[in-house]
Write a protein that holds these residues in place. Sequence first.
Motif, PDB file in Angstrom:
ATOM      1  N   ARG A  66      14.905 -12.761  18.461  1.00 34.29           N
ATOM      2  CA  ARG A  66      14.907 -12.512  17.021  1.00 34.29           C
ATOM      3  C   ARG A  66      13.818 -11.491  16.706  1.00 34.29           C
ATOM      4  O   ARG A  66      12.782 -11.454  17.365  1.00 34.29           O
ATOM      5  N   ARG A  72       7.687  -7.766  14.681  1.00 37.71           N
ATOM      6  CA  ARG A  72       7.336  -8.636  15.807  1.00 37.71           C
ATOM      7  C   ARG A  72       8.610  -9.205  16.423  1.00 37.71           C
ATOM      8  O   ARG A  72       9.553  -9.553  15.714  1.00 37.71           O
ATOM      9  N   ARG A  73       8.630  -9.293  17.730  1.00 38.10           N
ATOM     10  CA  ARG A  73       9.831  -9.703  18.452  1.00 38.10           C
ATOM     11  C   ARG A  73       9.584 -11.026  19.147  1.00 38.10           C
ATOM     12  O   ARG A  73       8.513 -11.235  19.730  1.00 38.10           O
ATOM     13  N   ILE A  74      10.522 -11.929  19.081  1.00 35.42           N
ATOM     14  CA  ILE A  74      10.395 -13.218  19.761  1.00 35.42           C
ATOM     15  C   ILE A  74      11.588 -13.427  20.666  1.00 35.42           C
ATOM     16  O   ILE A  74      12.735 -13.315  20.243  1.00 35.42           O
ATOM     17  N   ILE A  75      11.307 -13.714  21.939  1.00 33.63           N
ATOM     18  CA  ILE A  75      12.382 -14.088  22.862  1.00 33.63           C
ATOM     19  C   ILE A  75      12.555 -15.603  22.777  1.00 33.63           C
ATOM     20  O   ILE A  75      11.628 -16.362  23.090  1.00 33.63           O
ATOM     21  N   ILE A  76      13.728 -16.013  22.333  1.00 33.97           N
ATOM     22  CA  ILE A  76      14.008 -17.442  22.219  1.00 33.97           C
ATOM     23  C   ILE A  76      14.181 -18.053  23.600  1.00 33.97           C
ATOM     24  O   ILE A  76      13.721 -19.162  23.866  1.00 33.97           O
ATOM     25  N   ASP A 184       6.874 -11.577  25.027  1.00 30.16           N
ATOM     26  CA  ASP A 184       7.469 -12.036  23.773  1.00 30.16           C
ATOM     27  C   ASP A 184       8.043 -13.442  23.897  1.00 30.16           C
ATOM     28  O   ASP A 184       8.253 -14.129  22.900  1.00 30.16           O
ATOM     29  N   GLY A 187       4.604 -15.631  23.848  1.00 30.97           N
ATOM     30  CA  GLY A 187       3.678 -15.433  22.741  1.00 30.97           C
ATOM     31  C   GLY A 187       2.375 -14.795  23.196  1.00 30.97           C
ATOM     32  O   GLY A 187       1.298 -15.175  22.747  1.00 30.97           O
TER      33      GLY A 187
END
Lengths: 216, 216
Positions: A66, A72-76, A184, A187
């Motif tokens: 997302r 900022r990018r987050i890998i689920i 990502d 964190g």
Amino acid sequence: MSLQLVAGHQARVAPAVPFASETQSLSSLFSRQPVERIAAGAAVFWEGDQANHIFEVVEGTLRALRILSDGRRIIIGFLRPGDLLGVSLKDHYLYTVEAITPVELRRFSRHRFESESARAPHLKEQLFSRLCDEMAAAQDQMVLLSRRSADEKVAGFLLMMVRDQRENRRPVVELPMTRLDVADYLGLTIETVSRTITKLAGNGASRRSGVTRSPS
Amino acid sequence: MSLQLVAGHQARVAPAVPFASETQSLSSLFSRQPVERIAAGAAVFWEGDQANHIFEVVEGTLRALRILSDGRRIIIGFLRPGDLLGVSLKDHYLYTVEAITPVELRRFSRHRFESESARAPHLKEQLFSRLCDEMAAAQDQMVLLSRRSADEKVAGFLLMMVRDQRENRRPVVELPMTRLDVADYLGLTIETVSRTITKLAGNGASRRSGVTRSPS
DNA sequence: CGGGCGTTTGATCGGGGTCAAGGCCGGTGG
DNA sequence: CCACCGGCCTTGACCCCGATCAAACGCCCG
């Protein structure tokens, strides 16, 4: 890049795939569908898209991610063969899924899946079970993100990778994703990930072996 | 302690409870069960217990938490009236649930729920939908934990609280949980939570009002 | 050979953790 | 009634981990 984990043999017993026989029948549903190929880097679907299909990964590795409004990018999570994509009753996908390596997958329309599972309720049961597993994984990830140091995060990530790749006997873990993906996911920043891996190697906990980058 | 949020009226529209009519029938299933009362601080069930029951919260606030082997504590989430507990196909509960305030809830045996939902498949449908909502919430929480600053975390938490308590018109948010609960939910320390709340009050973003501690 | 991407490594900074002290409030017992 | 105590919260001082800024390297590809 691949990385040889000295601690590999200490990896915990992999959580058993529940109901091997049922999983069989769920994937047999997909096995009648044609295989689709996705190029490395291409997206399977985007966060917010109409959730019209369910996918099963046949080959390759993908990332679910997302993007926040400020960039900022987050890998689920990372998806590997046998995993399901888009399992949710939501109208829209919750996250974007992109292929990291070249990927093969099978598609099933949600509409058709509904009617199939209406006739065979155990299919819905399996889907439910999968969702529960995913839920448990999400909670573990929350623990990881909120309370672990950088060292613990990276070491835990490598052990997870080694567990997922148990099929090859050698304690060598292939990391198809980039440092940015790992960062990502955990964190952290790419610099911290890189430094930590270097440190683990220095400690004798692991050793670097050859670099095998896939073409972008 | 309660806290008056000046920004309260800016709170986003609460995510609609899906399928009000279906929710009706699901909670009507519970409404036939007797109400049980749990004292503040008492546990409803423990992580690892046999998952034999599903609960619906009628009144009060609870916390869902896990304890790491080294003593670190993680709050998975807070439960409020209307929420369901123990929804999972796992054999064992994934987390401990404790009452923060005195709590009222209704119990349903999983066994009986299975047989009920076998006859009325839309019940399973609703459960599935709930699980998907929870999944989405878990992912939002992952975003929160991995990529937000302390300020963003605390402010976001207060806005969430204000959203959940929309029923009372005044922009005053009651925080039944302790600072430690908030800290373990946001992945911070109690000192940082306290400092940040003080700072937000100083900025004029919020204002402290009376202290109403519930008896332990 | 040169440019670009991903990675490594170094130097510095700052947010939030840690340690410590003190305040507020309710409960309890003299 | 008041003194004491124990939780919970706040505030301050200090420090460390990981972010940030910056540079250079290796590898692939044009």
